[in-house]
Scaffold this active site. Structure first.
Site, mmCIF file in Angstrom:
data_model
loop_
_atom_site.group_PDB
_atom_site.id
_atom_site.type_symbol
_atom_site.label_atom_id
_atom_site.label_comp_id
_atom_site.label_asym_id
_atom_site.label_seq_id
_atom_site.Cartn_x
_atom_site.Cartn_y
_atom_site.Cartn_z
ATOM 1 N N SER A 257 -33.198 -33.975 20.345
ATOM 2 C CA SER A 257 -32.749 -32.586 20.374
ATOM 3 C C SER A 257 -32.410 -32.207 18.938
ATOM 4 O O SER A 257 -31.249 -31.999 18.581
ATOM 5 C CB SER A 257 -31.536 -32.404 21.290
ATOM 6 O OG SER A 257 -31.212 -31.025 21.342
ATOM 7 N N GLY B 272 -33.263 -29.530 17.207
ATOM 8 C CA GLY B 272 -32.819 -28.148 17.020
ATOM 9 C C GLY B 272 -33.460 -27.458 15.834
ATOM 10 O O GLY B 272 -32.857 -26.609 15.174
ATOM 11 N N LEU B 273 -34.723 -27.839 15.566
ATOM 12 C CA LEU B 273 -35.532 -27.146 14.561
ATOM 13 C C LEU B 273 -34.993 -27.228 13.127
ATOM 14 O O LEU B 273 -35.009 -26.223 12.398
ATOM 15 C CB LEU B 273 -35.730 -25.673 14.961
ATOM 16 C CG LEU B 273 -37.143 -25.267 15.298
ATOM 17 C CD1 LEU B 273 -37.196 -23.823 15.820
ATOM 18 C CD2 LEU B 273 -38.058 -25.377 14.085
ATOM 19 N N LYS C 110 -43.539 -29.801 9.687
ATOM 20 C CA LYS C 110 -42.450 -29.531 10.624
ATOM 21 C C LYS C 110 -42.451 -28.035 10.918
ATOM 22 O O LYS C 110 -42.715 -27.213 10.026
ATOM 23 C CB LYS C 110 -41.104 -29.927 9.993
ATOM 24 C CG LYS C 110 -39.861 -29.488 10.775
ATOM 25 C CD LYS C 110 -39.748 -30.161 12.125
ATOM 26 C CE LYS C 110 -38.559 -29.627 12.940
ATOM 27 N NZ LYS C 110 -38.594 -30.120 14.346
ATOM 28 N N GLY D 55 -49.454 -36.605 22.675
ATOM 29 C CA GLY D 55 -48.574 -37.106 23.732
ATOM 30 C C GLY D 55 -48.834 -38.558 24.062
ATOM 31 O O GLY D 55 -49.853 -38.894 24.650
ATOM 32 N N GLY D 56 -47.928 -39.415 23.623
ATOM 33 C CA GLY D 56 -47.970 -40.815 24.045
ATOM 34 C C GLY D 56 -48.981 -41.681 23.350
ATOM 35 O O GLY D 56 -49.324 -42.757 23.855
ATOM 36 N N THR E 43 -44.175 -39.647 18.289
ATOM 37 C CA THR E 43 -43.131 -40.681 18.454
ATOM 38 C C THR E 43 -43.495 -41.979 17.740
ATOM 39 O O THR E 43 -42.676 -42.537 17.001
ATOM 40 C CB THR E 43 -42.868 -40.934 19.952
ATOM 41 O OG1 THR E 43 -42.281 -39.763 20.529
ATOM 42 C CG2 THR E 43 -41.924 -42.126 20.152
ATOM 43 N N CYS F 136 -40.653 -25.069 21.697
ATOM 44 C CA CYS F 136 -39.512 -25.899 21.297
ATOM 45 C C CYS F 136 -38.479 -25.937 22.421
ATOM 46 O O CYS F 136 -37.998 -24.896 22.856
ATOM 47 C CB CYS F 136 -38.836 -25.392 20.027
ATOM 48 S SG CYS F 136 -37.400 -26.440 19.662
ATOM 49 N N SER G 10 -42.994 -32.028 23.577
ATOM 50 C CA SER G 10 -42.276 -33.031 24.366
ATOM 51 C C SER G 10 -41.956 -32.496 25.770
ATOM 52 O O SER G 10 -41.961 -31.296 26.021
ATOM 53 C CB SER G 10 -41.011 -33.474 23.637
ATOM 54 O OG SER G 10 -40.260 -32.370 23.229
HETATM 55 O O1 RRO Z 1 -36.817 -29.522 16.339
HETATM 56 C C1 RRO Z 1 -36.853 -29.830 17.551
HETATM 57 O O2 RRO Z 1 -35.843 -30.034 18.213
HETATM 58 C C2 RRO Z 1 -38.131 -29.934 18.268
HETATM 59 C C3 RRO Z 1 -39.120 -28.980 18.230
HETATM 60 BR BR1 RRO Z 1 -39.046 -27.473 17.137
HETATM 61 C C4 RRO Z 1 -40.264 -29.114 19.055
HETATM 62 O O3 RRO Z 1 -41.178 -28.273 19.090
HETATM 63 N N1 RRO Z 1 -40.327 -30.196 19.869
HETATM 64 C C5 RRO Z 1 -39.364 -31.131 19.904
HETATM 65 O O4 RRO Z 1 -39.472 -32.109 20.680
HETATM 66 N N2 RRO Z 1 -38.260 -30.994 19.090
#
Ligand code: RRO
Length: 313
Positions: A69, A71-72, A44, A248-249, A271, A128, A193
């Site tokens: 979403s 948010g890291l 991650k 991707g996909g 995903t 991100c 994404s």
């Molecule tokens: O953690 C996220 O919200 C997140 C990240 Br850092 C990213 O690079 N891509 C994404 O789809 N979500």
């Protein structure tokens, strides 16, 4: 027929790995990946300090993919460095995804990695989409250029690739490639994404996720044509010594094969890895092996970039 893959001088049993973010936040997640039939794993995306991420319901499956979403949320750089450097090979065959919230922050992250004995590959996440108030860095070409200039001046010893957002115009493919070609970037990983999509939950008439008013990154089947376009476009524009990871996909071996034909040497599954877990790598390895065999390839490397294009193009 072998799936053995070479990437940055390393040898992997398969070109498949997880995409950063899905089931790779804890040592337990990473151990499952390490003992799976994935060729490698990426962590991650880590930040200097641990983060809880965005509050509320923040990931939803959609009819053809997902929206998130997050948010890291992550356990902080030290946690991932400790885990990786404790591995027998000091993480040499693995990928550490990292991000920062400013140039100084990005450089501080890389300084901590450089001061460690991590032997693997660093993936700088420039894309991100989900941090309120922070745009996806790679959409700002000048800021990306300035950051990479500092990164490679200060940390020439790091083996470093970049995670890119999707681009949607040939002029933008040209622009990002022109920047990357100036630096000793080891690889690109396309795509993150599709940023700031939106989905209405038909049960509730409300957004499918809560943070950012419902805007979030779209992954899964929705992303595949854009992922192929980005891998193909960068394959045509990047220096030959810059490798590519395609993301991707991916849901089937055919999806993996398509990314390989477009130029990817390794392929990540995000995903679809969520609901299926590590058994997905057994299935995808088998499906990829079947396709490559049916197409007459003796190894996966020979298929990289082998898209059939008409001679007149
Ligand atoms: O953690 C996220 O919200 C997140 C990240 Br850092 C990213 O690079 N891509 C994404 O789809 N979500």
């Amino acid at each position: 027929m072998t799936l053995t893959t070479k990437f940055l001088g390393r040898t992997y049993s398969s070109p498949l790995m997880n995409g950063a973010g899905v089931r790779c936040s804890t040592a337990g997640d990473l151990e499952k990946l390490r003992h799976s039939s994935a060729g490698s794993f990426v962590t991650k995306t880590a930040t200097l300090t641990p983060r809880a991420g965005n509050p509320g319901h923040r990931m939803s499956p959609l009819p053809y993919g997902s929206i998130n979403s997050m948010g890291l949320p992550n356990k902080g750089l030290t946690y991932y460095l400790d885990y990786l450097t404790a591995l027998p090979d000091h993480g040499a065959n693995n990928f550490l995804s990292v991000a920062g919230f400013s140039e100084a922050d990005q450089l501080a992250v890389l300084a901590q990695i450089a001061a460690n004995d991590f032997a693997g590959i660093v993936e700088l996440n420039l894309s991100c989409p989900n941090i309120p108030g922070h745009p996806q860095l790679a959409y700002d070409f000048d800021a990306t250029d300035a950051l990479l200039d500092k990164v490679f001046t200060r940390f020439p010893q790091l083996e470093l690739g970049v995670k890119l957002p999707p681009f949607f115009d040939p002029i933008h493919f040209d622009a990002i490639a022109r920047i990357l070609n100036q630096y000793p970037v080891k690889y690109t990983n396309s795509i993150n994404s599709l940023g700031n999509g939106f989905f209405v939950d038909p049960q509730t008439d409300a957004p499918a996720i809560e943070p950012k008013g419902g805007f979030g990154g779209i992954g899964g089947g929705y992303a595949k044509p854009t992922a192929l376009a980005n891998v193909r476009a960068l394959h045509e524009r990047l220096r030959d010594d810059i490798a590519q990871i395609g993301t991707g996909g991916v849901q089937t071996g055919r999806d993996v094969y398509d990314l390989i034909l477009c130029g990817a040497s390794m392929v990540q599954v995000a995903t679809a890895f969520g609901p299926e877990g590590v058994p997905i790598f057994d299935r995808l390895n088998q499906e990829l092996q079947d396709i490559l065999t049916s197409k007459g390839y003796a190894d996966v490397t020979s298929a990289v970039g082998q898209l059939h294009v008409a001679a007149t193009q």
